[in-house]
Design a protein around this motif. Structure first.
Motif, short mmCIF file in Angstrom:
data_model
loop_
_atom_site.label_atom_id
_atom_site.label_comp_id
_atom_site.label_asym_id
_atom_site.label_seq_id
_atom_site.Cartn_x
_atom_site.Cartn_y
_atom_site.Cartn_z
N GLY A 222 -18.26 6.73 -19.51
CA GLY A 222 -19.27 7.77 -19.57
C GLY A 222 -20.05 7.96 -18.29
N ARG A 223 -19.85 7.08 -17.31
CA ARG A 223 -20.58 7.20 -16.05
C ARG A 223 -19.69 7.82 -14.98
NH1 ARG A 223 -24.62 2.02 -15.23
NH2 ARG A 223 -25.60 2.13 -17.29
N PRO A 224 -20.21 8.75 -14.19
CA PRO A 224 -19.41 9.33 -13.10
C PRO A 224 -18.93 8.24 -12.16
CG PRO A 224 -21.44 10.58 -13.44
CD PRO A 224 -21.56 9.33 -14.26
N THR A 225 -17.63 8.15 -11.99
CA THR A 225 -17.03 7.03 -11.27
C THR A 225 -16.01 7.54 -10.27
OG1 THR A 225 -17.30 5.61 -13.22
CG2 THR A 225 -15.74 4.86 -11.54
N GLY A 226 -16.09 7.02 -9.04
CA GLY A 226 -15.11 7.39 -8.04
C GLY A 226 -13.73 6.88 -8.40
N ARG A 227 -12.71 7.63 -8.02
CA ARG A 227 -11.35 7.29 -8.39
C ARG A 227 -10.83 6.11 -7.58
NH1 ARG A 227 -7.74 12.53 -9.63
NH2 ARG A 227 -6.19 10.98 -9.03
N LEU A 228 -10.08 5.24 -8.23
CA LEU A 228 -9.51 4.08 -7.56
C LEU A 228 -8.50 4.48 -6.49
CD1 LEU A 228 -8.92 1.72 -10.64
CD2 LEU A 228 -10.81 1.67 -9.00
N ASP A 229 -7.88 5.64 -6.65
CA ASP A 229 -6.87 6.08 -5.69
C ASP A 229 -7.42 7.09 -4.68
OD1 ASP A 229 -7.22 7.96 -7.67
OD2 ASP A 229 -5.11 8.44 -7.91
N ALA A 230 -8.74 7.30 -4.68
CA ALA A 230 -9.31 8.32 -3.79
C ALA A 230 -9.16 7.94 -2.32
CB ALA A 230 -10.78 8.56 -4.14
N ARG A 231 -9.53 6.72 -1.99
CA ARG A 231 -9.47 6.33 -0.57
C ARG A 231 -8.05 6.35 -0.01
NH1 ARG A 231 -12.87 4.20 3.01
NH2 ARG A 231 -14.48 3.92 1.41
N PRO A 232 -7.07 5.72 -0.67
CA PRO A 232 -5.73 5.78 -0.09
C PRO A 232 -5.18 7.19 0.01
CG PRO A 232 -5.68 4.75 -2.27
CD PRO A 232 -7.10 4.83 -1.85
N LYS A 233 -5.55 8.05 -0.92
CA LYS A 233 -5.03 9.42 -0.87
C LYS A 233 -5.70 10.23 0.22
CE LYS A 233 -3.27 9.87 -5.59
NZ LYS A 233 -3.41 10.48 -6.91
N THR A 234 -6.99 10.04 0.42
CA THR A 234 -7.69 10.82 1.43
C THR A 234 -7.48 10.29 2.84
OG1 THR A 234 -9.70 9.54 0.99
CG2 THR A 234 -9.47 11.64 -0.14
N THR A 235 -7.01 9.05 2.97
CA THR A 235 -6.74 8.48 4.29
C THR A 235 -5.25 8.50 4.64
OG1 THR A 235 -6.64 6.25 3.34
CG2 THR A 235 -8.77 7.00 4.20
N GLY A 236 -4.43 9.03 3.74
CA GLY A 236 -3.01 9.11 4.01
C GLY A 236 -2.26 7.81 3.80
N GLN A 237 -2.91 6.83 3.17
CA GLN A 237 -2.26 5.53 2.97
C GLN A 237 -1.51 5.43 1.65
OE1 GLN A 237 -5.96 3.29 3.47
NE2 GLN A 237 -5.18 2.45 5.39
N GLN A 238 -1.72 6.37 0.75
CA GLN A 238 -1.05 6.33 -0.54
C GLN A 238 0.42 6.70 -0.42
OE1 GLN A 238 -2.34 5.63 -3.92
NE2 GLN A 238 -0.12 5.45 -4.00
N ASP A 239 1.28 5.87 -0.95
CA ASP A 239 2.70 6.18 -1.00
C ASP A 239 3.01 6.92 -2.29
OD1 ASP A 239 3.46 5.11 1.43
OD2 ASP A 239 3.84 3.12 0.61
N PHE A 240 3.81 7.96 -2.18
CA PHE A 240 4.30 8.71 -3.33
C PHE A 240 5.81 8.45 -3.45
CE2 PHE A 240 0.47 10.74 -1.92
CZ PHE A 240 -0.19 11.10 -3.09
N GLY A 241 6.40 8.98 -4.49
CA GLY A 241 7.83 8.77 -4.67
C GLY A 241 8.65 9.20 -3.48
N ILE A 242 8.24 10.28 -2.84
CA ILE A 242 9.00 10.81 -1.70
C ILE A 242 8.95 9.90 -0.49
CG2 ILE A 242 7.15 12.15 -0.60
CD1 ILE A 242 9.16 14.50 -0.45
N ASP A 243 7.96 8.98 -0.46
CA ASP A 243 7.78 8.07 0.68
C ASP A 243 8.57 6.78 0.54
OD1 ASP A 243 5.80 9.79 1.87
OD2 ASP A 243 4.38 9.05 0.38
N LEU A 244 9.22 6.57 -0.59
CA LEU A 244 9.84 5.28 -0.87
C LEU A 244 10.88 4.91 0.19
CD1 LEU A 244 9.85 3.06 -3.19
CD2 LEU A 244 12.04 4.08 -3.81
N GLN A 245 10.84 3.67 0.61
CA GLN A 245 11.82 3.15 1.56
C GLN A 245 12.37 1.83 1.03
OE1 GLN A 245 12.95 4.56 4.38
NE2 GLN A 245 11.57 6.34 4.28
N ARG A 246 13.68 1.80 0.77
CA ARG A 246 14.36 0.58 0.35
C ARG A 246 15.27 0.11 1.48
NH1 ARG A 246 12.00 -1.97 -3.26
NH2 ARG A 246 13.95 -3.03 -3.80
N PRO A 247 15.52 -1.19 1.61
CA PRO A 247 16.40 -1.67 2.68
C PRO A 247 17.77 -1.01 2.62
CG PRO A 247 15.24 -3.50 1.63
CD PRO A 247 14.95 -2.28 0.80
N GLY A 248 18.20 -0.48 3.76
CA GLY A 248 19.51 0.15 3.85
C GLY A 248 19.61 1.52 3.21
#
Length: 749
Positions: A222-248
């Motif tokens: 019930g309290r206005p709360t900042g999102r846990l993913d706000a900082r990584p998303k606004t700083t470009g640090q959040q990885d999305f599916g399109i960013d995935l990198q697997r070895p090889g």
């Protein structure tokens, strides 16, 4: 059995029938792998999967019940030695805020220190299925509604186990202990952090009965709360599916036919194979019987260059080539035919009614146009496979992938990835994105290349490759009197069915009518309406789009009612309030709040502007808009939007505000010139944001979002903010121009 407090009418209709008949058959065959068991070094994992999670009262949590294996410590809560709490989210996070809201709910009952709470996405493990629907699904604005009690009970059970561990260590009665801010506190200064108790708590029995907090004691919910993913998303640090990198890893892009369902007539891939970084070129099966060419390369750029070098001729001789102008003519003719009837009433009063209104509405195909194009990464291994994809239906997608790969469902692990939007596109009944990626991975392996394969759709692939919100045409004939009393309403809807061919068709297409196409018609207004529906079969793939049928039905209902009010010289707010009568208190409260906060009827707005009003309920929540708009140089301009929102208890008011704003902006996009998908000779004419309009920053009005206070269990919020925006805007424009708006996007010429 579900709680007797459940009102099935608040659920999507397909699932109403499924639950009423006890037919959660969709869930059968889903992977039932054992739950994740973390070692002591990783901390405590505590989780449950309650079967009665929809019971929304505190008393329901105190009702005895037998816990299934899925109710026991497993996959939802991890407490690290330093006290950090990681909560697994059982849905896809693609902008709607559940990555924060679900941890808030659990942390509330856990008495966690919010500064130490983190979130993570789950898999296709059975533990992460929706507790009401019985399948893995993020849809219908149902996450918080369906998992509110589930996550409260998860937190309460974890807290009870921590208390039990502390009581055993101190040799004290558990009733003498309490929790606060991630600590267990006892008499005489005894104190231990959750991290210190994690291992011991893991050995405690899982209580079947838990006492939940009184809502007056909430300090997180019930309290206005900042999102846990706000900082990584606004700083470009959040990885999305399109960013995935697997070895090889290698990357695949696909040359797709220009017309849906077409196949390859001839292929010359020699130039493509000579592009530096290209590994191989393969013919692959695509969705809906089509065929394509997959170019496999070291990275996306190399694969794209290889695709550009292909010489492909397509055989379109056996598929329908849709033309949008001809389609409108066909729909217009179909609207005059007799057809299956959703509602029926005597429309004879149309002939004798003092006042008449006839209207035709046209709504185009719409693309989902999420910021992150579709993608899926597949890694094959001996006897199994792993998938990484932003999936709205992890279990169904994993099962579909297993079918392509010749595996059992339990041999496929799907890791749900953070997604950059979706609006329904990542929930396809055909699992087309995953099936295509698995077909490519299988072909790559057969070609002798043993590597994870990341398949990426370009923006143009995404916009031209389907699926779309269906094109619809509405035709209405209304008879009413000088008081605005509707005497008869004859209505017809023509549009493709989004449920045809899906798992819900048998349950939800009744008498030839897809009920998602008619949701939002008539209700909550007591109107004598005859409603007929036609679902033509057209060679354009269609799918639900944010708020589904309400995207067009709300516009029709709210603009026609406004037109009746104008014709009979009635205030549109007062007219709606009269139609609500003593019923529909949530509609009344939402509309009244928007009116009061906007200053409607009390404050003077600038010359050349007009008020517009609309209210609509979808996904169990009501949103009312009062807008201020103008026409500038022949173009509609939206200046200010005031919203009254009734979603019952707002778990995170900040998320509610953001979702209503985002949905309203998407609704605004429907109104702007160029926001349509059109076809010529079977080919989609739009390909990117350069020729498909979405609202830009310069189009966005001032927003003021207000939430009706409530302690009732929360309802949906991801979609309900969209439907009433366009009609409110249209009603303001109609008051300025004297001409009703009858199509989207607006055409004021």
């Amino acid at each position: 059995m579900l709680s007797n407090t459940l009102d099935y009418r608040d659920l999507p209709r397909a699932l109403q029938h499924m639950l009423e008949r006890g037919q959660s058959k969709v869930a059968r065959g889903l992977p039932r792998r054992s739950f994740l068991k973390l070692t002591g070094a990783l901390g405590l994992t505590i989780g449950v999967f309650p079967q009665l999670a929809l019971a929304q009262s505190t008393d329901a949590a105190e009702t005895a019940r037998n816990l299934e294996p899925t109710d026991k410590p497993a996959a939802f809560v991890q407490i690290a030695p330093n006290g950090e709490v990681t909560v697994t989210v059982n849905r896809l996070e693609f902008g709607q805020g559940v990555h924060t809201a679900l941890p808030m709910i659990l942390a509330e009952e856990l008495d966690a220190d919010w500064t130490l709470v983190r979130g993570r996405l789950g898999t296709n493990d059975a533990a992460y299925a929706d507790p009401v629907f019985g399948i893995h699904i993020t849809s219908g604005s149902s996450t918080i509604k369906n998992s509110f009690m589930q996550y409260r009970e998860l937190g309460a059970r974890a807290r009870a186990m921590l208390l039990g561990a502390a009581a055993a260590r101190w040799n004290m009665n558990v009733s003498t202990l309490h929790t606060e801010g991630g600590m267990v506190l006892g008499p005489d200064g005894h104190k231990l952090g959750y991290g210190d108790l994690a291992d011991a708590a893991m050995e405690q029995p899982v209580p079947s009965l838990v006492k939940l907090k009184d809502p007056k004691d909430f300090h997180i919910i019930g309290r206005p709360t900042g999102r846990l993913d706000a900082r990584p998303k606004t700083t470009g640090q959040q990885d999305f599916g399109i960013d995935l990198q697997r070895p090889g890893q290698v990357t695949a892009v696909v040359a797709r036919p220009p017309v849906f369902g077409a196949r390859i007539a001839s292929l010359d891939d020699s130039a493509s194979r000579n592009v530096k970084g290209v590994k191989t070129v393969l013919r692959v099966a695509l969705d809906r019987g089509a065929e394509g060419v997959a170019v496999i390369a070291d990275g996306y750029w190399q694969a794209s260059q290889g695709r550009n070098a292909l010489k492909v001729e397509w055989d379109t001789s056996t598929v329908e080539k849709v033309d949008s102008d001809q389609q409108v003519s066909l729909y217009r003719e179909m609207a005059t035919r007799p057809g299956p009837c959703q509602f029926d009433c005597d429309i004879a009063p149309l002939e004798t009614a003092p006042l008449h209104l006839e209207a035709e509405f046209v709504f185009p195909y719409l693309a989902h146009a999420a910021m992150e194009p579709l993608n899926c990464t597949v890694a094959l291994a001996e006897g199994g496979a792993e998938l990484w994809v932003g999936s709205q239906s992890a279990g169904l997608d994993a099962g579909a992938g297993a079918g392509v790969l010749g595996l059992k469902p339990e041999q496929v692990v799907l890791h749900v990835q953070m997604a950059g939007g979706g609006f329904g596109r990542r929930l396809s009944s055909t699992s087309d994105t995953v099936v295509e990626a698995c077909e490519i991975a299988k072909a790559v392996r057969a070609a002798g290349l043993n590597a994870p394969v990341r398949t990426i759709w370009s923006r143009e692939d995404d916009m031209r490759g389907g699926y779309y919100r269906p094109m619809h045409l509405h035709r209405a004939r209304i008879g009413f009197d000088e008081e605005g009393n509707v005497l008869a309403w004859d209505h017809s809807i023509v549009g493709q069915s989004v449920l045809a061919g899906s798992v819900f068709e048998q349950l939800e297409v009744k008498n030839g009518i897809d009920l998602t196409a008619t949701e939002g018609m008539r209700n909550p207004y007591p109107l004598p309406m005859r409603l007929t529906v036609h679902h033509p079969k057209i060679n354009v793939p269609v799918l639900w789009w944010r708020s589904v049928g309400s995207t067009h039905t709300a516009f029709v209902m709210e603009t026609l009612l406004d037109e009746i009010a104008r014709t009979t010289d009635q205030d549109p707010v007062a007219y709606r309030m009269r139609l609500f009568g003593d019923q529909h208190t949530r509609h009344r409260d939402a509309l009244r709040l928007a009116v009061d906060k906007s200053g409607y009827g009390k404050t003077q707005i600038p010359v050349g502007q007009a008020w517009g009003v609309a209210v609509h309920k979808s996904f169990s929540s009501v949103v009312a808009y009062v807008v201020e708009a103008s026409v500038t140089k022949g173009e509609p301009v939206l200046h200010r939007v005031t919203a009254g929102v009734h979603c019952n208890l707002a778990v995170n008011p900040r998320t509610v505000e953001a979702q209503v704003q985002g949905a309203a902006v998407m609704g605004l996009s429907m109104c702007l010139a160029g926001s349509a998908i059109t076809l010529k000779d079977g080919v989609v004419e739009q390909s990117n944001f350069s020729d498909y309009t979405v609202a830009r920053l310069t189009d966005v009005p001032e927003f003021n979002i207000h939430i009706v206070p409530s302690a009732e269990p929360p309802t949906g919020i991801g979609e309900p903010g969209l439907p009433p925006l366009a009609p409110a805007f249209a009603n303001a424009i109609a008051r300025l121009t004297g001409m009703p708006v009858r199509q989207l996007p607006f055409n004021l010429k």
